[in-house]
Design a protein around this motif. Structure first.
Motif, mmCIF file in Angstrom:
data_model
loop_
_atom_site.group_PDB
_atom_site.id
_atom_site.type_symbol
_atom_site.label_atom_id
_atom_site.label_comp_id
_atom_site.label_asym_id
_atom_site.label_seq_id
_atom_site.Cartn_x
_atom_site.Cartn_y
_atom_site.Cartn_z
ATOM 1 N N VAL A 357 0.846 -1.198 0.000
ATOM 2 C CA VAL A 357 0.000 0.000 0.000
ATOM 3 C C VAL A 357 0.885 1.254 0.000
ATOM 4 C CG1 VAL A 357 -1.711 1.316 1.343
ATOM 5 C CG2 VAL A 357 -1.968 -1.153 1.075
ATOM 6 N N LYS A 358 1.954 1.211 0.796
ATOM 7 C CA LYS A 358 2.854 2.378 0.859
ATOM 8 C C LYS A 358 3.549 2.606 -0.487
ATOM 9 C CE LYS A 358 3.709 2.077 5.782
ATOM 10 N NZ LYS A 358 4.486 1.309 6.754
ATOM 11 N N GLN A 359 3.867 1.519 -1.166
ATOM 12 C CA GLN A 359 4.553 1.678 -2.447
ATOM 13 C C GLN A 359 3.594 2.130 -3.546
ATOM 14 O OE1 GLN A 359 7.643 -0.994 -3.685
ATOM 15 N NE2 GLN A 359 7.557 -2.122 -1.753
ATOM 16 N N CYS A 360 2.375 1.608 -3.522
ATOM 17 C CA CYS A 360 1.438 1.906 -4.625
ATOM 18 C C CYS A 360 0.615 3.170 -4.378
ATOM 19 C CB CYS A 360 0.488 0.727 -4.861
ATOM 20 S SG CYS A 360 1.354 -0.759 -5.381
ATOM 21 N N LYS A 361 0.433 3.527 -3.135
ATOM 22 C CA LYS A 361 -0.375 4.724 -2.827
ATOM 23 C C LYS A 361 -1.663 4.721 -3.651
ATOM 24 C CE LYS A 361 3.525 7.770 -1.696
ATOM 25 N NZ LYS A 361 4.669 6.855 -1.734
ATOM 26 N N PHE A 362 -2.494 3.704 -3.424
ATOM 27 C CA PHE A 362 -3.708 3.542 -4.226
ATOM 28 C C PHE A 362 -4.623 4.762 -4.130
ATOM 29 C CE2 PHE A 362 -2.478 -0.834 -3.125
ATOM 30 C CZ PHE A 362 -2.353 -1.347 -4.405
ATOM 31 N N ASP A 363 -5.354 4.996 -5.211
ATOM 32 C CA ASP A 363 -6.333 6.093 -5.206
ATOM 33 C C ASP A 363 -7.446 5.822 -4.218
ATOM 34 O OD1 ASP A 363 -4.949 6.419 -7.930
ATOM 35 O OD2 ASP A 363 -6.086 8.281 -7.623
ATOM 36 N N SER A 364 -7.841 4.539 -4.120
ATOM 37 C CA SER A 364 -8.755 4.139 -3.054
ATOM 38 C C SER A 364 -8.762 2.622 -2.996
ATOM 39 C CB SER A 364 -10.165 4.688 -3.249
ATOM 40 O OG SER A 364 -10.791 4.012 -4.293
ATOM 41 N N ALA A 365 -9.375 2.088 -1.943
ATOM 42 C CA ALA A 365 -9.375 0.634 -1.805
ATOM 43 C C ALA A 365 -10.599 0.185 -1.035
ATOM 44 C CB ALA A 365 -8.120 0.177 -1.073
ATOM 45 N N TYR A 366 -11.132 -0.955 -1.420
ATOM 46 C CA TYR A 366 -12.157 -1.625 -0.624
ATOM 47 C C TYR A 366 -11.426 -2.625 0.247
ATOM 48 C CZ TYR A 366 -15.505 0.255 -3.953
ATOM 49 O OH TYR A 366 -16.248 1.088 -4.733
ATOM 50 N N THR A 367 -11.657 -2.546 1.551
ATOM 51 C CA THR A 367 -10.941 -3.458 2.446
ATOM 52 C C THR A 367 -11.945 -4.315 3.221
ATOM 53 O OG1 THR A 367 -10.963 -1.718 4.112
ATOM 54 C CG2 THR A 367 -8.996 -1.875 2.741
ATOM 55 N N PHE A 368 -11.599 -5.572 3.402
ATOM 56 C CA PHE A 368 -12.535 -6.506 4.033
ATOM 57 C C PHE A 368 -11.809 -7.399 5.022
ATOM 58 C CE2 PHE A 368 -13.354 -6.098 -0.561
ATOM 59 C CZ PHE A 368 -14.572 -5.424 -0.535
ATOM 60 N N ILE A 369 -12.559 -7.856 6.026
ATOM 61 C CA ILE A 369 -12.037 -8.917 6.882
ATOM 62 C C ILE A 369 -12.435 -10.235 6.243
ATOM 63 C CG2 ILE A 369 -12.361 -10.073 9.112
ATOM 64 C CD1 ILE A 369 -12.435 -7.382 10.435
ATOM 65 N N PHE A 370 -11.534 -11.182 6.210
ATOM 66 C CA PHE A 370 -11.823 -12.486 5.608
ATOM 67 C C PHE A 370 -13.082 -13.083 6.222
ATOM 68 C CE2 PHE A 370 -11.485 -17.103 6.356
ATOM 69 C CZ PHE A 370 -11.658 -17.531 5.060
ATOM 70 N N SER A 371 -13.952 -13.555 5.368
ATOM 71 C CA SER A 371 -15.209 -14.149 5.815
ATOM 72 C C SER A 371 -15.298 -15.564 5.248
ATOM 73 C CB SER A 371 -16.348 -13.271 5.285
ATOM 74 O OG SER A 371 -17.583 -13.858 5.488
ATOM 75 N N PRO A 372 -15.294 -16.581 6.115
ATOM 76 C CA PRO A 372 -15.306 -17.953 5.579
ATOM 77 C C PRO A 372 -16.620 -18.273 4.867
ATOM 78 C CG PRO A 372 -15.262 -17.934 8.006
ATOM 79 C CD PRO A 372 -15.277 -16.521 7.572
ATOM 80 N N ARG A 373 -16.549 -18.790 3.645
ATOM 81 C CA ARG A 373 -17.749 -19.146 2.886
ATOM 82 C C ARG A 373 -17.843 -20.662 2.764
ATOM 83 N NH1 ARG A 373 -20.153 -16.375 4.364
ATOM 84 N NH2 ARG A 373 -21.813 -16.089 2.856
ATOM 85 N N VAL A 374 -18.953 -21.208 3.217
ATOM 86 C CA VAL A 374 -19.130 -22.663 3.216
ATOM 87 C C VAL A 374 -18.900 -23.221 1.813
ATOM 88 C CG1 VAL A 374 -20.803 -24.535 3.581
ATOM 89 C CG2 VAL A 374 -20.787 -22.543 5.097
ATOM 90 N N GLY A 375 -18.063 -24.262 1.730
ATOM 91 C CA GLY A 375 -17.827 -24.914 0.438
ATOM 92 C C GLY A 375 -16.513 -24.483 -0.199
ATOM 93 N N THR A 376 -15.920 -23.370 0.296
ATOM 94 C CA THR A 376 -14.649 -22.927 -0.287
ATOM 95 C C THR A 376 -13.491 -23.507 0.536
ATOM 96 O OG1 THR A 376 -14.548 -20.942 1.099
ATOM 97 C CG2 THR A 376 -15.644 -20.718 -1.037
ATOM 98 N N PRO A 377 -12.332 -23.752 -0.094
ATOM 99 C CA PRO A 377 -11.207 -24.354 0.640
ATOM 100 C C PRO A 377 -10.758 -23.532 1.848
ATOM 101 C CG PRO A 377 -10.773 -24.344 -1.725
ATOM 102 C CD PRO A 377 -12.046 -23.580 -1.526
ATOM 103 N N ALA A 378 -10.769 -22.203 1.742
ATOM 104 C CA ALA A 378 -10.251 -21.382 2.848
ATOM 105 C C ALA A 378 -11.118 -21.507 4.100
ATOM 106 C CB ALA A 378 -10.154 -19.919 2.416
ATOM 107 N N ALA A 379 -12.393 -21.839 3.921
ATOM 108 C CA ALA A 379 -13.285 -21.953 5.081
ATOM 109 C C ALA A 379 -12.861 -23.125 5.959
ATOM 110 C CB ALA A 379 -14.728 -22.129 4.604
#
Ligand code: SAH
Ligand code: SF4
Ligand code: F3S
Length: 480
Positions: A357-379
């Motif tokens: 983020v410091k290197q790219c200095k984005f114009d804006s960003a949507y930020t989220f907390i990871f939310s486990p979704r049933v059926g996906t490997p990360a859950a």
């Protein structure tokens, strides 16, 4: 009844996708189903869903329903839902609770749930066990069949569930009632085959299916005739456009052909860093009507986490791509999406994200907390980070993001930029609003004749989420 099935939704096959130009029909006996009836539709989620709602509205109006912006007045209530995170899901169930009260007072209203949540087994199970007073549930692949689904629901007293888990063909004759007269969404592809380990979309939207180029180009040409100034080419992963077609035709070819239609503004979302080619950058640079705005989701700055996410790029390759884009298009604005608190993200991993983020200095960003979704490997991944820690990281990230957004916006002060005036400002009805070529929201003093025009605006004040400006005649853009 057709229930969703995640295992089916996960399958990918090589079956050819058929393009159907007459699959959507409203039988004569269904044409007056909506006579003297009003519909209300609420949309959650991404642009894809917003555009689906534009299709659903047109289908309902083909059956003579008329739109109501007041839910209490409607005979038909539809929720077009999003499954991407738990809070999207909770909002919808909250709304279902409110509608239940209404249905108790007016038992004849028809209530339906559609969109991505309808594709989830857990959701449909919950509806069938706890909310089976709903009348219809239909999925993202069933929209064209809405007239028949509605008829069944109106005739039967039982809940009607129509969810296909295997995507169908591409239906080219679905009507559309667009929200704007000046800017339009144009689907270029459906579905997604990337299967990022946290994401539900490949299950809710099915396999990647690109539309044939001629249908897209014709749609854009038709929009120009109707007076549209801007199109946004839509797909979950637009850079992969064409990879599933039997012709040698990729996103860069499509972008060039759309640019050649001479529509005034072209945007495209969302770009996956994996498929972003040098040729694409060259085409964006070559055509003035391709807007210098790129949404390039990072998700994480840690190569270890990116690997666990299945993103198939590293911190270094993301930064290299970012630099290439900025070098070719120094004026462009680049925005991003970031997930914090992916399972086992360490403080060091998170700091890698802050570093990008410091290197790219984005114009804006949507930020989220990871939310486990049933059926996906990360859950199913072990997670030892507390929610408290995740919240704390989100706040630290947002602080940094806001600081760079403000800096990016401040560069505009006193500059003259082109703005497509879309209408009146929501906050101040005496002002007009529109977006710059780089997708910055500007509120302007002007008159209503300027709605629908692209005008030159001098930026006079920078606010946190928007800018103020005044219309000027000078055309000498000052580079930012
Ligand atoms: N196709 C786009 C993303 C669509 S979803 C892409 O590949 O970039 C929009 C954003 O929601 C994603 O970029 C991601 O940041 C976020 N997201 C998706 N699944 C999520 C999950 N399970 N938890 C938290 N955020 C998620
Ligand atoms: Fe989800 Fe990844 Fe597909 Fe985007 S590219 S929709 S994040 S699976
Ligand atoms: Fe949500 Fe479906 Fe879009 S899950 S983000 S509405 S594709």
């Amino acid at each position: 009844m057709n229930l969703p099935n995640l295992l089916e939704a996960k399958k990918r096959n090589n079956q050819e996708v058929l393009v159907k130009t007459n699959a959507y029909i409203v039988e004569n006996n269904l044409k007056n189903l909506g006579l003297n009836k009003k519909y209300y539709i609420k949309t959650y989620g991404c642009q894809m869903n917003e555009h689906d709602t534009e299709n659903i509205k047109a289908i309902l109006e083909d059956m003579h329903f008329t739109e109501s912006t007041d839910m209490e007045n409607a005979d038909l209530i539809l929720l077009n839902t999003c499954a991407i995170r738990e809070n999207a899901h909770n909002k919808v169930f909250g709304m279902i609770g409110r509608i239940k009260n209404l249905k108790e007072k007016k038992p004849n209203i028809i209530v339906g749930l559609c969109g991505c949540m309808a594709q989830e087994e857990v959701v449909v199970e919950e509806i069938l066990s706890k909310h089976n007073w709903l009348d219809i549930v239909f999925g993202t692949h069933n929209i064209y069949n809405l007239p028949n689904i509605l008829k069944k629901a109106m005739n039967n007293k039982k809940i009607e569930v129509e969810v296909l888990s295997c995507e169908g063909d591409i239906i080219e004759n679905i009507p559309v009632k667009r929200d704007s007269k000046y800017k339009a969404w144009v689907n270029i592809m459906y579905g997604c085959d990337k299967f990022c380990t946290y994401c539900i979309v490949p299950y809710t939207r099915g396999k990647q299916r690109s539309r044939q180029p001629e249908y897209i180009i014709n749609e854009v040409k038709e929009l120009i005739k109707q007076g549209y100034k801007e199109v946004t080419l839509l797909g979950q992963n637009v850079n992969a456009y064409g990879k599933d077609l039997n012709i040698d035709y990729k996103m860069e070819n499509l972008l060039e052909d759309v640019a050649k239609t001479n529509i005034e503004r072209i945007r495209f979302v969302t770009s996956h860093p994996w498929d972003f080619t040098d040729n694409m950058i060259a085409i964006i640079k070559k055509y003035d009507n391709i807007m210098p705005y790129i949404h390039l989701p990072l998700q994480s700055g840690s190569s270890k986490i990116l690997k666990l996410m299945g993103r198939r790029y590293t911190k270094e390759t993301y930064l290299e791509l970012y630099r290439k884009i900025k070098e070719a298009l120094p004026y462009s604005s680049i925005t991003t999406d970031i997930i914090v608190g992916f399972p086992n993200e360490t403080e060091d991993d998170f700091e890698e994200t802050l570093d990008v983020v410091k290197q790219c200095k984005f114009d804006s960003a949507y930020t989220f907390i990871f939310s486990p979704r049933v059926g996906t490997p990360a859950a199913k991944m072990q997670d030892n980070i507390s929610l408290e820690e995740k919240n704390e990281r989100l706040q630290r990230l947002n602080q940094l993001i806001n600081q760079y957004s403000k800096e990016a916006n401040e560069k505009y002060l006193g500059k003259i930029v082109p703005v497509l005036i879309e209408g009146y400002s929501e906050k101040d009805n005496n002002k007009l609003m529109g977006y710059t070529d780089t997708m910055k929201l500007v509120n302007i003093t002007g008159n209503k004749d300027q709605i629908g025009q692209i005008v030159n605006v001098k930026i006079t004040e920078i606010k946190t989420w928007s800018m103020d400006g005044e219309i000027v005649n000078e055309t000498d853009y000052v580079s930012i």
